[in-house]
Enzyme design. Structure first.
Site, PDB file in Angstrom:
ATOM      1  CD  GLU A  13      -2.887   0.219   2.555  1.00 39.18           C
ATOM      2  OE1 GLU A  13      -3.489   1.248   2.812  1.00 39.18           O
ATOM      3  OE2 GLU A  13      -2.768  -0.747   3.339  1.00 39.18           O
ATOM      4  NE  ARG A  72       4.237  -8.293  11.188  1.00 36.94           N
ATOM      5  CZ  ARG A  72       3.767  -7.381  10.323  1.00 36.94           C
ATOM      6  NH1 ARG A  72       2.766  -7.671   9.532  1.00 36.94           N
ATOM      7  NH2 ARG A  72       4.286  -6.189  10.271  1.00 36.94           N
ATOM      8  CE  LYS A 111       3.666   0.187   4.889  1.00 30.10           C
ATOM      9  NZ  LYS A 111       2.489   0.050   4.062  1.00 30.10           N
TER      10      LYS A 111
HETATM   11  P1  ATP Z   1       2.736  -2.170   8.080  1.00 36.22           P
HETATM   12  O1  ATP Z   1       1.989  -3.044   9.032  1.00 36.22           O
HETATM   13  O2  ATP Z   1       4.133  -1.892   8.468  1.00 36.22           O
HETATM   14  O3  ATP Z   1       1.994  -0.934   7.703  1.00 36.22           O
HETATM   15  P2  ATP Z   1       1.715  -3.528   5.863  1.00 36.22           P
HETATM   16  O4  ATP Z   1       1.595  -5.000   5.967  1.00 36.22           O
HETATM   17  O5  ATP Z   1       0.508  -2.724   6.052  1.00 36.22           O
HETATM   18  O6  ATP Z   1       2.886  -3.025   6.781  1.00 36.22           O
HETATM   19  P3  ATP Z   1       1.840  -3.381   3.036  1.00 36.22           P
HETATM   20  O7  ATP Z   1       2.252  -2.215   2.251  1.00 36.22           O
HETATM   21  O8  ATP Z   1       0.419  -3.772   3.001  1.00 36.22           O
HETATM   22  O9  ATP Z   1       2.334  -3.106   4.502  1.00 36.22           O
HETATM   23  O10 ATP Z   1       2.755  -4.646   2.759  1.00 36.22           O
HETATM   24  C1  ATP Z   1       3.262  -5.041   1.509  1.00 36.22           C
HETATM   25  C2  ATP Z   1       3.710  -6.459   1.634  1.00 36.22           C
HETATM   26  O11 ATP Z   1       4.776  -6.565   2.577  1.00 36.22           O
HETATM   27  C3  ATP Z   1       2.590  -7.356   2.106  1.00 36.22           C
HETATM   28  O12 ATP Z   1       2.538  -8.485   1.256  1.00 36.22           O
HETATM   29  C4  ATP Z   1       2.971  -7.714   3.513  1.00 36.22           C
HETATM   30  O13 ATP Z   1       2.565  -9.013   3.836  1.00 36.22           O
HETATM   31  C5  ATP Z   1       4.505  -7.602   3.497  1.00 36.22           C
HETATM   32  N1  ATP Z   1       5.011  -7.265   4.826  1.00 36.22           N
HETATM   33  C6  ATP Z   1       4.718  -6.182   5.566  1.00 36.22           C
HETATM   34  N2  ATP Z   1       5.322  -6.226   6.764  1.00 36.22           N
HETATM   35  C7  ATP Z   1       6.038  -7.376   6.786  1.00 36.22           C
HETATM   36  C8  ATP Z   1       6.879  -8.016   7.751  1.00 36.22           C
HETATM   37  N3  ATP Z   1       7.132  -7.483   8.950  1.00 36.22           N
HETATM   38  N4  ATP Z   1       7.442  -9.203   7.418  1.00 36.22           N
HETATM   39  C9  ATP Z   1       7.219  -9.742   6.210  1.00 36.22           C
HETATM   40  N5  ATP Z   1       6.433  -9.212   5.275  1.00 36.22           N
HETATM   41  C10 ATP Z   1       5.839  -8.043   5.539  1.00 36.22           C
HETATM   42 MG    MG Z   2      -1.309  -2.737   5.307  1.00 39.01          MG
END
Ligand code: ATP
Ligand code: MG
Length: 600
Positions: A65, A300, A310
């Site tokens: 995102e 994760r 984030k």
């Molecule tokens: P955050 O919780 O930090 O905002 P998010 O999951 O909302 O992260 P996205 O932009 O939706 O962030 O994530 C893009 C991709 O990165 C997704 O496929 C997500 O599963 C992966 N991802 C995000 N955080 C992690 C993590 N800590 N370990 C592994 N993969 C991750």
């Molecule tokens: Mg997200």
């Protein structure tokens, strides 16, 4: 890769297997996706049916995102998705999941593309740029929603948010059907079109899938598919006032792009049944190509001593606890890069931690170890004095001639390659040199081997010297260390090792040493799990996470290019700051120590 893998690419490196590799290898040998077609761009069933057999053996995607900067957890996901596609003759799509109009920003789009490329990956394959954005699929998503309505699989619910929450039930209690659940498809279609036309206010209605309000999986209790949001989207502007929910949008995005293996983190496990439910209905309706993508979940990354949400990272930036998203203490990809991390070190890290299906914490030292390993082999060496005190060689002028500067040199790289001249670094020794303050003790503690009156040490790459004493100011602080140079002991000259010493110390000549700003970093948090169990992560901020000193560095270090990495001998690895380092004002960031000092 197992020897039975159908992958015939001989250049594919041998990687440790994991459950995702096993699934992919199984699908390749079973030909699960062998009949798929690809029309050159994302699209519905008819679009792909008119295309060619897919040249990609698998398709994966990285779907962030665009609502913030990527962090080390995303690096794991990038290495995983792009790495699997690379290793199995597939393609990984770069996709912006920009279905939520309110949180997104083009600034983040560019930083994300930059981060992925810097990590060593790209989305060009088979002559196509596989760079997509989910908002391009809004028309199709709307069509899919109308299809579900007309086939009796979705309805417009006009309960209040509070009623909906109460009627959903909980783990121990089944949900209650909405009074709107029994509407006819024609009624639902009319209400959905009214939603789309902007006739209803935000929150007045949602489109819900009609599945099972008593399902033990709460995600199947008629999940919301569309909500009303009168908001301007950074791509589609004001074209829409209804937006698809992530759970509805994501499977559709995957299917339109002919993704085979849709890899996400474990928190989406409970949504997989809905993913499959939706695929079946849209394939039955002839809207999506078959076979559908499948979702797989992995744990994760949780890394000690950092936070990786984030939202929390944004808080550190906006409240001024760090100096921006690329502060070298941040676990963001831009922060790690500025700290001296290399793409190779992060790829190595991703490989080393592997992928599993159970949550665990990875110790920060594992990440540091990967950087140390990379820099140990590749970083140039140099001497820097971080806490300088002057050493005066009182017999120098008499022995060598007044003002004489003696040229010295040492190899710049630690592991000479046979048949190749190793690059050398050059510097001079004269009457005055800078040494570390801690390398002199007027009264030596037991076992101390460095400078104290009467003791001999070697100036690394220079001469053996014998300490004779020191001068002090009125507070008793040492202002100069005094020593004499021992003749005929210059490193690399015949007989230079005739005088035995127990220690060699690092130093920099006063004549050619260059002052440099050195930023010494420690961990940002004192608590290994700063935000675990709902703790306020700001409470464990380390007040000493940054200390700035003025060091004196040898001339070869002062000539560093921004982003160039070095080993400051005995101190650790440092990187010339990508933002602030210049030839006239050298700036170095501490990257990682020579040894694992994390646990101490
Ligand atoms: P955050 O919780 O930090 O905002 P998010 O999951 O909302 O992260 P996205 O932009 O939706 O962030 O994530 C893009 C991709 O990165 C997704 O496929 C997500 O599963 C992966 N991802 C995000 N955080 C992690 C993590 N800590 N370990 C592994 N993969 C991750
Ligand atoms: Mg997200």
């Amino acid at each position: 890769m197992s020897p039975t893998a159908p992958n015939d690419r001989t250049d594919a490196p041998v990687k440790p297997s994991n459950f995702l590799r096993q699934i992919i290898e199984h699908d390749l040998s079973a030909g699960t996706y062998a009949q798929r077609r690809w029309a050159g761009s994302p699209g519905d069933a008819a679009h792909h049916a008119a295309g060619q057999p897919d040249p990609a053996r698998i398709r994966t995607r990285f779907p962030p995102e665009p609502n913030g900067y990527l962090h080390v957890g995303h690096a794991k996901s990038i290495c995983l998705n792009f790495g699997l596609a690379r290793d199995y003759g597939g393609v990984c799509h770069m996709r912006f999941d920009d279905t939520n109009p309110e949180k997104e920003d083009t600034e983040y789009v560019n930083s994300i593309l930059d981060a992925v490329q810097w990590l060593g990956f790209n989305w060009d394959a088979n002559g196509t740029r596989h760079l997509y954005q989910a908002s391009d699929y809004f028309d199709f998503m709307y069509r899919a929603a109308e299809h579900l309505i007309t086939t009796g699989h979705a309805y417009v619910d006009e309960q209040s948010a509070e009623e909906m929450r109460l009627n959903r039930g909980d783990f121990g209690k089944p949900g209650v059907d909405s009074p709107f659940r029994a509407r006819t498809p024609a009624e639902n279609l009319a209400r959905f079109r009214a939603m789309r036309a902007g006739e209803l206010a935000d929150g007045a209605a949602v489109l819900r899938a009609k599945i099972d309000m008593a399902s033990p999986n709460i995600n199947l209790r008629d999940p919301a598919l569309y909500r009303i949001k009168h908001a301007t989207h950074h791509h589609t502007g004001d074209a829409w006032c209804i937006y698809p929910m992530y759970t509805f949008a994501h499977p559709i995005e995957d299917a339109l792009e002919q993704i085979t293996h849709s890899i996400c983190t474990l928190e989406f496990e409970d949504q997989r049944p809905f993913y499959d439910w939706l695929m079946v209905r849209l394939i039955d309706g002839g809207l999506l190509a078959s076979p559908p993508p499948k979702q797989y979940e992995f744990a994760r990354l949780n890394l000690t001593y950092v936070v990786t949400s984030k939202r929390k990272l944004a808080q550190l930036v906006t409240q001024g606890h760090v100096n921006g998203w690329d502060d070298p203490r941040m676990p963001t990809i831009v922060g790690l890069r500025r700290r001296g991390y290399t793409p190779q070190s992060l790829q190595l890290f991703a490989e080393r931690i592997g992928v599993t299906k159970s949550d665990s914490w990875i110790d920060h030292s594992t990440l540091e170890g990967c950087l140390r390993e990379d820099l140990e082999a590749h970083a140039r060496r140099g001497m820097a004095v971080l806490n300088p005190v002057k050493l005066v060689l009182t017999n120098w002028d008499e022995l060598m001639g007044p003002g004489h500067l003696e040229p010295c040199s040492l190899p710049a790289l630690p592991h000479p390659v046979e048949g190749v001249d190793s690059p050398m670094r050059h510097f001079t020794v004269g009457r005055e040199v800078w040494i570390e303050r801690e390398d002199f003790e007027e009264v030596p503690p037991k076992g101390y081997k460095r400078l104290f009156p009467g003791n001999k040490v070697r100036l690394k790459g220079g001469y053996v010297i014998e300490c004779t004493g020191c001068t002090k100011d009125t507070n008793g602080t040492v202002t100069e260390v005094l020593a004499t140079v021992v003749p005929d002991t210059k490193s690399g000259t015949p007989g230079s090792d005739a005088v035995k010493v127990k220690a060699a110390i690092t130093w920099v000549g006063v004549a050619d040493g260059v002052p440099a700003e050195v930023r010494l970093y420690e961990r940002l948090f004192l608590d290994a799990q700063p935000d675990a169990g709902g703790k306020d992560f700001l409470e464990s901020l380390n007040p000493h996470s940054l200390k700035v000193v003025t060091a004196i560095v040898e001339p070869s270090l002062a000539q560093a290019q921004p982003d160039q990495k070095f080993q400051f001998e005995r101190h650790g690895y440092f990187v010339a700051d990508r933002q602030d380092h210049t030839a006239t004002h050298p700036v170095f960031n501490f990257a990682v120590g020579l040894k694992d000092g994390w646990g101490k």
